[in-house]
Design a protein around this motif. Structure first.
Motif, short mmCIF file in Angstrom:
data_model
loop_
_atom_site.label_atom_id
_atom_site.label_comp_id
_atom_site.label_asym_id
_atom_site.label_seq_id
_atom_site.Cartn_x
_atom_site.Cartn_y
_atom_site.Cartn_z
N ILE A 127 70.83 34.17 54.10
CA ILE A 127 70.83 32.93 53.33
C ILE A 127 70.23 31.82 54.18
O ILE A 127 70.71 31.53 55.28
N SER A 128 69.16 31.20 53.69
CA SER A 128 68.52 30.08 54.38
C SER A 128 68.84 28.78 53.65
O SER A 128 68.97 28.77 52.41
N TYR A 129 68.93 27.70 54.42
CA TYR A 129 69.25 26.40 53.83
C TYR A 129 68.39 25.31 54.46
O TYR A 129 68.34 25.18 55.69
N ALA A 130 67.71 24.53 53.63
CA ALA A 130 66.91 23.40 54.10
C ALA A 130 67.61 22.11 53.70
O ALA A 130 67.84 21.85 52.51
N PHE A 131 67.97 21.31 54.69
CA PHE A 131 68.73 20.08 54.46
C PHE A 131 67.91 19.04 53.71
O PHE A 131 66.68 18.99 53.81
N GLN A 132 68.62 18.16 53.00
CA GLN A 132 67.96 17.03 52.36
C GLN A 132 67.36 16.11 53.42
O GLN A 132 66.26 15.58 53.26
N GLN A 133 68.08 15.92 54.51
CA GLN A 133 67.60 15.16 55.66
C GLN A 133 67.51 16.13 56.84
O GLN A 133 68.53 16.47 57.44
N THR A 190 64.02 35.03 53.83
CA THR A 190 65.33 35.60 53.49
C THR A 190 65.49 35.87 51.99
O THR A 190 64.76 35.30 51.18
N PRO A 191 66.45 36.71 51.61
CA PRO A 191 66.68 37.02 50.19
C PRO A 191 67.11 35.82 49.36
O PRO A 191 66.89 35.79 48.15
N LEU A 192 67.78 34.83 49.99
CA LEU A 192 68.20 33.63 49.27
C LEU A 192 67.81 32.40 50.10
O LEU A 192 68.19 32.28 51.26
N THR A 193 67.04 31.52 49.48
CA THR A 193 66.59 30.30 50.15
C THR A 193 67.01 29.09 49.32
O THR A 193 66.70 29.03 48.12
N ILE A 194 67.69 28.15 49.97
CA ILE A 194 68.20 26.96 49.28
C ILE A 194 67.50 25.72 49.82
O ILE A 194 67.46 25.50 51.04
N PHE A 195 66.96 24.91 48.91
CA PHE A 195 66.33 23.65 49.28
C PHE A 195 67.07 22.50 48.60
O PHE A 195 67.19 22.49 47.37
N ASP A 196 67.55 21.56 49.40
CA ASP A 196 68.26 20.40 48.84
C ASP A 196 67.30 19.22 48.75
O ASP A 196 66.95 18.60 49.76
#
Length: 247
Positions: free
Chosen positions: A82-88, A155-161
């Protein structure tokens, strides 16, 4: 596949408990392009942080490919795919852009390969590859570098805020192309928190979050019609975001 079961998230505010997320039940299938939208303060970014492990739900369970990850750390979730890209985006003094991209890949890569990722997000690689990820970079530059690192993770799941925050108009169009290419190449699920119509327009599915609750979800064409007022607001929806778009 990601499953959220009865997810609640509460905070203490002025000696009272405030529910930010209220009994969210949500399943995200594999290989989907999903956009979560809704009014400000509705709980969208909190939902993204809970999926990534930045925040822990007050109650409920999160299952990732059948495994309960509710109490799993953000680091272990990253390792699980799981990948996560912060808003900031975060700044890293003493770490170069090349270091950051190489860490993201989890293996040794050469400068040319790292430069490919920077070029994908519209940055002139030779101007950035040896720079530190610190205060000398603008918010828009940091955002694009962070997106490059997420691409490198694959990654299988990528989240962009809210990835559009701080991005200029030219770069934003390039960003749309990056998301489309990322989805086509890695065949994983992309989850984006956004209000932007151009991002909504490339989604497979749109999810509406308002007042901490899941208000609606469906295919892009159906949801865009609802959001932008081509059909009647669902009776009893209680979602002011629909009404705002219609007025």
């Amino acid at each position: 596949m990601l499953e959220l079961q009865n997810i609640c998230f509460d905070v203490d505010e002025n000696s009272k408990t405030k529910g930010i997320l209220k009994d969210i039940n949500l399943t995200l299938d594999d290989n989907r392009f999903i956009v979560v939208t809704g009014p400000n303060g509705g709980g969208k970014s909190t939902l993204a942080k809970i999926i990534a492990g930045v925040e822990t739900p007050s109650s409920g369970r999160i299952l990732w490919n059948g495994e309960d990850i509710t109490r799993m750390s953000v680091t272990d979730r990253a390792k699980s795919g799981i990948s996560y890209a912060f808003q900031q985006p975060v700044r890293f003094k003493g770490i170069t852009v090349f270091d950051l991209i190489q860490l993201a890949t989890g293996k040794q890569i050469n400068v040319d390969k790292a430069c490919e990722y920077l070029s994908e997000v519209g940055l002139c690689a030779k101007d950035y590859i040896r720079r530190e990820v610190n205060a000398s970079l603008s918010g828009g530059e940091l955002k694009r570098i962070e997106i490059a690192t997420v691409m490198a993770r694959n990654t299988p799941l990528t989240i962009f805020d809210e990835p559009e925050a701080g991005i200029d108009l030219w770069s934003f169009q390039n960003l749309i192309q990056v998301f489309e290419k990322l989805h086509q190449q890695n065949h994983g699920t992309i989850l984006i928190i956004s209000h932007q119509e151009r991002i909504l327009n490339i989604a497979d599915e749109i999810i509406m979050i308002a007042d901490g609750q899941l208000r609606d979800r469906g295919p892009r064409e159906t949801m865009l019609s609802k959001i932008f007022g081509d059909i009647d607001v669902p009776e009893g929806c209680g979602c002011k975001f629909y009404e705002k778009q219609k007025n």
